[in-house]
Design an enzyme around this catalytic site. Structure first.
Site, short mmCIF file in Angstrom:
data_model
loop_
_atom_site.label_atom_id
_atom_site.label_comp_id
_atom_site.label_asym_id
_atom_site.label_seq_id
_atom_site.Cartn_x
_atom_site.Cartn_y
_atom_site.Cartn_z
N GLY A 1 11.45 0.89 -22.31
CA GLY A 1 12.55 1.46 -23.09
C GLY A 1 12.23 2.85 -23.60
O GLY A 1 12.60 3.22 -24.70
N SER B 1 13.28 5.72 -22.41
CA SER B 1 14.26 6.77 -22.09
C SER B 1 15.12 7.16 -23.28
O SER B 1 15.96 8.04 -23.18
CB SER B 1 15.17 6.30 -20.94
OG SER B 1 15.91 5.16 -21.35
N GLY C 1 15.70 6.67 -27.99
CA GLY C 1 15.39 6.08 -29.29
C GLY C 1 13.93 5.89 -29.64
O GLY C 1 13.10 6.80 -29.52
N ASP D 1 13.42 -1.72 -14.30
CA ASP D 1 14.43 -2.56 -14.94
C ASP D 1 13.72 -3.85 -15.34
O ASP D 1 13.19 -4.56 -14.48
CB ASP D 1 15.57 -2.85 -13.95
CG ASP D 1 16.69 -3.65 -14.59
OD1 ASP D 1 16.43 -4.41 -15.55
OD2 ASP D 1 17.84 -3.52 -14.12
N SER E 1 10.33 -6.13 -32.54
CA SER E 1 11.28 -7.12 -33.03
C SER E 1 12.34 -6.40 -33.85
O SER E 1 12.82 -5.34 -33.47
CB SER E 1 10.50 -8.16 -33.85
OG SER E 1 11.36 -9.08 -34.43
N TYR F 1 22.19 -11.35 -30.77
CA TYR F 1 21.09 -10.38 -30.94
C TYR F 1 20.01 -10.96 -31.86
O TYR F 1 18.83 -10.97 -31.54
CB TYR F 1 21.63 -9.06 -31.50
CG TYR F 1 20.54 -8.05 -31.73
CD1 TYR F 1 19.83 -7.48 -30.68
CD2 TYR F 1 20.16 -7.66 -33.03
CE1 TYR F 1 18.82 -6.56 -30.88
CE2 TYR F 1 19.15 -6.74 -33.25
CZ TYR F 1 18.49 -6.19 -32.17
OH TYR F 1 17.48 -5.28 -32.38
N LYS G 1 15.87 -12.02 -31.31
CA LYS G 1 14.73 -11.53 -32.11
C LYS G 1 14.03 -12.68 -32.85
O LYS G 1 12.81 -12.67 -33.00
CB LYS G 1 15.19 -10.43 -33.07
CG LYS G 1 15.70 -9.16 -32.37
CD LYS G 1 14.64 -8.47 -31.50
CE LYS G 1 15.13 -7.17 -30.90
NZ LYS G 1 14.15 -6.50 -30.03
N THR H 1 19.62 5.48 -33.23
CA THR H 1 19.30 5.60 -31.80
C THR H 1 20.59 5.33 -31.03
O THR H 1 21.67 5.36 -31.62
CB THR H 1 18.25 4.53 -31.39
OG1 THR H 1 18.84 3.23 -31.55
CG2 THR H 1 16.98 4.60 -32.24
#
Ligand SMILES: NC(=O)c1ccc[n+]([C@@H]2O[C@H](COP(=O)([O-])OP(=O)(O)OC[C@H]3O[C@@H](n4cnc5c(N)ncnc54)[C@H](OP(=O)(O)O)[C@@H]3O)[C@@H](O)[C@H]2O)c1
Length: 303
Positions: free
Chosen positions: A22, A24, A26, A66, A144, A158, A162, A193
């Site tokens: 991740g 790319s 934020g 991915d 998390s 969501y 978590k 983000t």
């Protein structure tokens, strides 16, 4: 000469080979930048490789990955081992929020979210752990959320991902201790983000026109008018916490990061469910009111 050799040795010991997903956008992008600046060897992974050009220019190695595709995860790990001979730290950061009422969210979308936020964490860990066990050291850092403790309406799937991530991570921490491998959780609060834009697009898709539309509208307004405006932090704040989790000799099991995050977790710990429910719903009704500039009808949510 001795001083020079000691310095080189010190740098070698301190410099870690890190895979971060991740990267790319934020939190991942900010963390990758700080880790490069701290002198580590960083492999930055995401689907949108063009977004990581800036990291490449700073010295990161870029992986097209991915985290729902077995082959791209396997190839990424194989490349790092071929080039560096080791992976010291895996940072499982890739993730997204798909909001909507549990009754309305398509189960395929819920499964996709679990695939990215939970199963990918497990699969990447499975791929790196044999290499860490071989040298009896390593560290896995799972990103998390305070959403693993606190809850909100419209965010059920969501939060479930978590909550599950923390349950899995606690068990892994005990399993990995015998091999000298640390498992660390980082819990960001509200962070500016791309996360909220994607989350609100999903909310729009599932719950903005049916029986839950009033709650869904309040949720977007509360996020945009208040939570992501006044209680939010910028991604570099979390990146600092992640760097600390990477470099600490004895890392904590959990780090909390971002404005007001500790207060939310403390409230969850101290307050009975009925009182916390009442506070959260009151916050939703106060901060969820429409205002001219940020009502969800006027906010353009586009890809
Ligand atoms: N922002 C917050 O308020 C907040 C709060 C608590 C926790 N978190 C957590 O922090 C982590 C980072 O989120 P963020 O806020 O930085 O969000 P973001 O700006 O949307 O970044 C998410 C990253 O995840 C990557 N990603 C998503 N799906 C992927 C997939 N299938 N394969 C590979 N990469 C994928 C994206 O890259 P590509 O699209 O290029 O693949 C992107 O780099 C997430 O786990 C999130 O749940 C965020």
């Amino acid at each position: 000469m001795d001083y020079f050799l000691i310095t080189i040795k010190y740098i070698r010991v301190k410099q870690k080979v890190i895979l971060i997903t991740g990267a790319s956008a934020g939190i991942g992008m900010a963390s990758a930048q700080k880790l490069i600046d701290s002198g580590h060897i960083v492999y930055a992974a995401a689907r949108r490789v063009e977004k990581m050009e800036v990291l490449n220019k700073r010295g990161a190695f870029i992986l097209s990955m991915d985290v729902t595709h077995e082959a791209s995860m396997r190839e990424g790990v194989q490349r790092i081992i071929a080039e560096q001979g080791r992976i010291d730290v895996l940072i499982n950061n890739a993730g997204y929020g798909s909001l909507g009422a549990i009754e309305e969210v398509d189960l395929d979308e819920a499964r996709r979210q679990f695939e990215v936020n939970l199963f990918a964490v497990a699969r990447l860990s499975q791929l790196v752990l044999p290499h860490m066990r071989k040298v009896q050291k390593g560290r896995i850092i799972n990103i998390s959320s305070i959403g693993a403790r606190v809850y909100e309406p419209m965010c059920g799937w969501y939060h479930s991902t978590k909550f599950a991530l923390e349950g899995m991570s606690d068990c892994m921490r005990l399993e990995l201790k015998q091999f000298g491998i640390d498992l660390v959780l980082v819990r960001p609060g509200f962070i500016r983000t791309e996360w909220d834009k994607i989350a609100h697009e999903k909310l729009q898709e599932f719950s903005m026109s049916g029986p839950y539309k009033e709650t869904a509208n309040k949720m977007v307004n509360a996020h945009l008018n208040y939570l992501f405006k006044y209680l939010a932090s910028d991604a570099p704040i979390v990146a600092d916490t992640i760097v600390r989790a990477v470099e600490s000799r004895r890392p904590h099991a959990r780090y909390v990061s971002g404005r007001a995050s500790g207060s939310f977790i403390l409230a969850r710990k101290l307050l009975p469910d009925s009182l916390l429910d009442a506070i959260l719903m009151k916050m939703l009704s106060i901060f969820g009111k429409e205002n001219k500039t940020t009502s969800c009808q006027t906010v353009k949510i586009s890809a």
